[in-house]
Enzyme design. Sequence first.
Site, PDB file in Angstrom:
ATOM      1  N   GLU A 180      62.267  74.532 -31.435  1.00 40.16           N
ATOM      2  CA  GLU A 180      60.966  74.753 -30.794  1.00 40.16           C
ATOM      3  C   GLU A 180      61.117  75.418 -29.435  1.00 40.16           C
ATOM      4  OE1 GLU A 180      58.322  71.415 -30.903  1.00 40.16           O
ATOM      5  OE2 GLU A 180      58.527  71.192 -33.064  1.00 40.16           O
ATOM      6  N   LYS A 183      48.103  67.873 -37.316  1.00 38.43           N
ATOM      7  CA  LYS A 183      48.781  69.072 -37.806  1.00 38.43           C
ATOM      8  C   LYS A 183      48.025  69.538 -39.045  1.00 38.43           C
ATOM      9  CE  LYS A 183      53.534  67.889 -36.408  1.00 38.43           C
ATOM     10  NZ  LYS A 183      54.731  67.108 -36.827  1.00 38.43           N
TER      11      LYS A 183
HETATM   12  P1  PGA Z   1      58.073  69.193 -37.502  1.00 40.97           P
HETATM   13  O1  PGA Z   1      58.203  68.455 -36.100  1.00 40.97           O
HETATM   14  O2  PGA Z   1      57.086  70.290 -37.369  1.00 40.97           O
HETATM   15  O3  PGA Z   1      59.480  69.650 -37.772  1.00 40.97           O
HETATM   16  O4  PGA Z   1      57.618  68.133 -38.484  1.00 40.97           O
HETATM   17  C1  PGA Z   1      57.222  68.378 -35.143  1.00 40.97           C
HETATM   18  C2  PGA Z   1      56.973  66.941 -34.723  1.00 40.97           C
HETATM   19  O5  PGA Z   1      57.611  66.013 -35.221  1.00 40.97           O
HETATM   20  O6  PGA Z   1      56.081  66.704 -33.915  1.00 40.97           O
HETATM   21 ZN    ZN Z   2      56.428  64.325 -34.263  1.00 41.25          ZN
END
Ligand code: PGA
Ligand code: ZN
Length: 422
Positions: free
Chosen positions: A212, A344
């Site tokens: 990230e 998400k």
């Molecule tokens: P991921 O991680 O997009 O790899 O699931 C992001 C998070 O855990 O916040």
């Molecule tokens: Zn997370």
Amino acid sequence: MNTDKTAIRIAAVDAWEILDSRGNPTVAASCALRNGIRVQAHAPSGASTGTHEAVELRDRDPRRYCGKGVLRAVANVRERIAPAVAGFQVEDQAGVEGAMLALDGTADKSNLGANAILAVSCAVARAAAVARGIPLWRYLAGGRAAKQPLPMTNILSGGLHAGHNMEFQDFLVMPQGIDGYPAQLEAIVAIHRQTRMLLEEAGCVLTGVADEGGWGPHLESNERALAILTAAIERAGYAPGDEVSIALDVAASHFYQDDAYHLRSEKRVLSNAEMVDLLADWAGRYPVRSIEDGLHEDDWAGWKILTDRLGASQQLVGDDFFTTNLARVDRGIREGCANAVLVKMNQIGTLTETFAVIDRAREAGYRAVISARSGETEDSFLADLATASGAGQIKIGSITRSERLAKYNRLLEIDRELQGHA
Ligand code: PGA
Ligand code: ZN
């Protein structure tokens, strides 16, 4: 603006395979309207995924991209979704999504793929905003009070995002005591720079950045990362806790085995109650204000202990724990587990369901943090979604790598739009 109703019907939907920020395939979809407008949107993709997420459909053909191709999801858009949604009013988001869900017919979207469904959902919403001639955030907001979100920004990475150097996945900063998004962003960049200097002074060899965009150093323990981040906030000239505080994404599901939490770098194996003790200890000694996935995704009893103990002083965010799933959020609210939801879009797969979770959280007094995935693209949709939701917080990753900056930079533009600039 064209007021001819027939001109704002969906003419065609298409899809194709693109690559995300890790070089893995993901779905791009386009939406064309009868008035000639054509836009696209991309599905993101996680690595540290929760068990209860909607299904990201992958080809599993080992001859292409190690089985990670998304040609089946792409074909589902072209051959099944496109004919089903053509002709819908572009502003009938719920109708379009309802048609896709009916076609899919599963609870976890495993038939069409949440990656296929979400890319179409986002493309349709974006086309509607363009057709109306308004910013996407304004269109998505509907009756909600739009608001510039506070960034929760990754500085140090561990876990699955940085080769398991430390167990905790994200060490983030939240400039909650600084006014205005541009000044918040400047503070974050200064802290990111200072962290690099502190790591180099400590003898860490930095060969690149994590998934990230944060630093992914080999530190001897998770607590050492907390100490370095606190020092970086100070060295950048900000008051830890008052101006800038720390957020943790523990991502505890990923070091949980046989009913215990295995903190190898701390040389400890802990029960859920002991994990809560550890988090409480660190939250007391460092300027931590937010803890995400402090415990395993199905450790409901542990989450109750965590919430009873730290819920008054900490934002306790459920990511893998809730997976943006209304039924899981409802259970959390009923049982008094967590006090915030990580949102998400691709964990659930449609915008309507995403907003349902955000609105339910708000009604129950839970906070919401609108979040990217570790696998992202240059699509900036998330910046508009976060602003539209009025949730007040966004988590995008670090301030390097263009798939992250697409969102941070879009928020700079939104900052101007919120102030009335055209
Ligand atoms: P991921 O991680 O997009 O790899 O699931 C992001 C998070 O855990 O916040
Ligand atoms: Zn997370």
